[in-house]
Design a protein around this motif. Sequence first.
Motif, PDB file in Angstrom:
ATOM      1  N   LYS A   1      -6.213 -11.059  -5.992  1.00 53.54           N
ATOM      2  CA  LYS A   1      -6.557 -12.394  -5.495  1.00 53.54           C
ATOM      3  C   LYS A   1      -7.110 -12.355  -4.075  1.00 53.54           C
ATOM      4  O   LYS A   1      -7.518 -13.391  -3.536  1.00 53.54           O
ATOM      5  CB  LYS A   1      -5.320 -13.295  -5.531  1.00 53.54           C
ATOM      6  CG  LYS A   1      -4.705 -13.440  -6.913  1.00 53.54           C
ATOM      7  CD  LYS A   1      -3.444 -14.283  -6.851  1.00 53.54           C
ATOM      8  CE  LYS A   1      -2.777 -14.387  -8.216  1.00 53.54           C
ATOM      9  NZ  LYS A   1      -1.521 -15.181  -8.160  1.00 53.54           N
ATOM     10  N   TYR A   2      -7.100 -11.164  -3.455  1.00 56.73           N
ATOM     11  CA  TYR A   2      -7.533 -11.060  -2.066  1.00 56.73           C
ATOM     12  C   TYR A   2      -8.617 -10.001  -1.933  1.00 56.73           C
ATOM     13  O   TYR A   2      -8.699  -9.077  -2.742  1.00 56.73           O
ATOM     14  CB  TYR A   2      -6.345 -10.702  -1.161  1.00 56.73           C
ATOM     15  CG  TYR A   2      -5.240 -11.740  -1.186  1.00 56.73           C
ATOM     16  CD1 TYR A   2      -5.226 -12.789  -0.269  1.00 56.73           C
ATOM     17  CD2 TYR A   2      -4.211 -11.676  -2.127  1.00 56.73           C
ATOM     18  CE1 TYR A   2      -4.213 -13.740  -0.284  1.00 56.73           C
ATOM     19  CE2 TYR A   2      -3.199 -12.619  -2.159  1.00 56.73           C
ATOM     20  CZ  TYR A   2      -3.201 -13.655  -1.232  1.00 56.73           C
ATOM     21  OH  TYR A   2      -2.217 -14.589  -1.264  1.00 56.73           O
ATOM     22  N   ARG A   3      -9.397 -10.106  -0.889  1.00 57.95           N
ATOM     23  CA  ARG A   3     -10.462  -9.135  -0.659  1.00 57.95           C
ATOM     24  C   ARG A   3      -9.861  -7.816  -0.192  1.00 57.95           C
ATOM     25  O   ARG A   3      -9.038  -7.774   0.709  1.00 57.95           O
ATOM     26  CB  ARG A   3     -11.457  -9.654   0.385  1.00 57.95           C
ATOM     27  CG  ARG A   3     -12.315 -10.820  -0.105  1.00 57.95           C
ATOM     28  CD  ARG A   3     -13.415 -11.127   0.900  1.00 57.95           C
ATOM     29  NE  ARG A   3     -14.304  -9.991   1.092  1.00 57.95           N
ATOM     30  CZ  ARG A   3     -15.310  -9.682   0.273  1.00 57.95           C
ATOM     31  NH1 ARG A   3     -15.548 -10.419  -0.786  1.00 57.95           N
ATOM     32  NH2 ARG A   3     -16.080  -8.627   0.530  1.00 57.95           N
ATOM     33  N   THR A   4     -10.278  -6.753  -0.832  1.00 61.14           N
ATOM     34  CA  THR A   4      -9.827  -5.406  -0.480  1.00 61.14           C
ATOM     35  C   THR A   4     -11.053  -4.505  -0.455  1.00 61.14           C
ATOM     36  O   THR A   4     -11.693  -4.307  -1.478  1.00 61.14           O
ATOM     37  CB  THR A   4      -8.806  -4.870  -1.505  1.00 61.14           C
ATOM     38  OG1 THR A   4      -7.702  -5.781  -1.588  1.00 61.14           O
ATOM     39  CG2 THR A   4      -8.295  -3.501  -1.087  1.00 61.14           C
TER      40      THR A   4
ATOM     41  N   ARG B   1      -2.130  -4.590   2.472  1.00 64.51           N
ATOM     42  CA  ARG B   1      -2.081  -6.045   2.400  1.00 64.51           C
ATOM     43  C   ARG B   1      -2.707  -6.607   3.673  1.00 64.51           C
ATOM     44  O   ARG B   1      -2.169  -6.429   4.766  1.00 64.51           O
ATOM     45  CB  ARG B   1      -0.633  -6.533   2.280  1.00 64.51           C
ATOM     46  CG  ARG B   1      -0.029  -6.295   0.932  1.00 64.51           C
ATOM     47  CD  ARG B   1       1.194  -7.144   0.705  1.00 64.51           C
ATOM     48  NE  ARG B   1       2.190  -7.071   1.768  1.00 64.51           N
ATOM     49  CZ  ARG B   1       3.485  -7.297   1.582  1.00 64.51           C
ATOM     50  NH1 ARG B   1       3.924  -7.600   0.374  1.00 64.51           N
ATOM     51  NH2 ARG B   1       4.335  -7.221   2.582  1.00 64.51           N
TER      52      ARG B   1
ATOM     53  N   TRP C   1      -3.006  -9.598   4.799  1.00 62.96           N
ATOM     54  CA  TRP C   1      -2.387 -10.708   5.503  1.00 62.96           C
ATOM     55  C   TRP C   1      -1.249 -10.275   6.429  1.00 62.96           C
ATOM     56  O   TRP C   1      -0.874 -11.018   7.329  1.00 62.96           O
ATOM     57  CB  TRP C   1      -1.884 -11.766   4.521  1.00 62.96           C
ATOM     58  CG  TRP C   1      -0.848 -11.296   3.538  1.00 62.96           C
ATOM     59  CD1 TRP C   1       0.514 -11.329   3.694  1.00 62.96           C
ATOM     60  CD2 TRP C   1      -1.087 -10.755   2.254  1.00 62.96           C
ATOM     61  NE1 TRP C   1       1.130 -10.828   2.583  1.00 62.96           N
ATOM     62  CE2 TRP C   1       0.168 -10.466   1.674  1.00 62.96           C
ATOM     63  CE3 TRP C   1      -2.234 -10.484   1.510  1.00 62.96           C
ATOM     64  CZ2 TRP C   1       0.298  -9.916   0.406  1.00 62.96           C
ATOM     65  CZ3 TRP C   1      -2.087  -9.937   0.245  1.00 62.96           C
ATOM     66  CH2 TRP C   1      -0.847  -9.661  -0.291  1.00 62.96           C
TER      67      TRP C   1
END
Length: 291
Positions: A77-80, A99, A101
Motif C-alpha cells: 500500500k506504500y511506495r517502496t 518502512r 513512515w
Amino acid sequence: MPKHVRRSLSSTRRPATARPRVVTSERPYRGDIAHVVAEGLPGPWDVDIEHYPDGTIPAHLLDWVWEAGPALSTLSKYRTSCAAVLRDGGGTELLLTERLWDGSYLVGTLLPSPDHVHIVGTGAPRTIIATTAHGAAVDVRSRLLPEFEQLVLLARLREVQEDLQWVRDAEPGSVDAVDLEAALERFLSHAPYLIEATRRANGKTLPAPDAAVLVRFESLLAPVQGDSRTRGRGEPGDIDAAIALWLESGENLVDVVRASADLAEKPSHPAIATATPPKPPTAVAATGRTR
C-alpha cells in the motif's frame, strides 16, 4: 565600481569549474544496509537488490513471504523504491525492506521452494523489525534463522511421516511403483538434513540406541544418495535396502530427530498467518501422490 560592490559580486559568481550539487537522502542506501545485515549472519550470503520504478514491490514476491502478517503485507500500500533478497545458497532466502513512515527495517523469510519441502500447518518465522542494520542482523541470527530452520525441519519430518503412513495404510499391491519411487525420493532428500540436525542439536550427546539409528541410516543410504539425476541408476540391491530401511525404521529416525531437536508438534510462538505458496510450474512439480 566601489571595492565593496566588487567583493560582493565576486562572492556570488560561480567558478567555471563548479558542478551542480546532488542532494541525496539522509537514509542509507538499502543495498548498504543489506550488506551490513549479510555480514552479520553465519556463513556466506549473496545480496540481490531489486529496484521498483513504480514504487511497488511486485505481488509475486510478496506472495512468497512466509509470514503473511501485517508487518510486510501492508507494504503493497506504500511506495517502496527497492528491496533486497539475501540468499545463503542452501535454500534460505530473506527479504529486507524498509518502512518509510518510521524508517524501521523489515526482514522476513521467503517460503522454501516446493521442490525441497512443502510447508503446511507449521506456523511461520516471525518477521524482524529493527531500527538499525546491526540490530536487524542480531535479531535475524538469534531468532529468525533458528525459527526458520526449526520449522523447515518440522515440515521435513511431517512429510516423511505422511509418506510412511500412506505406504503402511495402502492395500497390498495397490501402491503404484511411480508413487513409491517419488516417496522414496522425498525421503532420500530429507534424510541427510534430518540426520545433520540431530547431530548438531544443542551440542547434545546422543544416547547409544539413537546414535545407532543414525549410523544405520547413514551407512545404508550413502550408496543411493547424491544427484537425483543418477539416483535410481545404482545397484538394485542398494535401492531395495534403502526402501526396506525406510519402511521398517523410518519412524525410529523421526523419533530420534524429534527428541534430539526438541521439536513440538506446534511452534512455541502463537499461531500466525502463513502465505500460500504459488503453484510450482508443471515441470518442477513433485511427482507421486497428491497431498
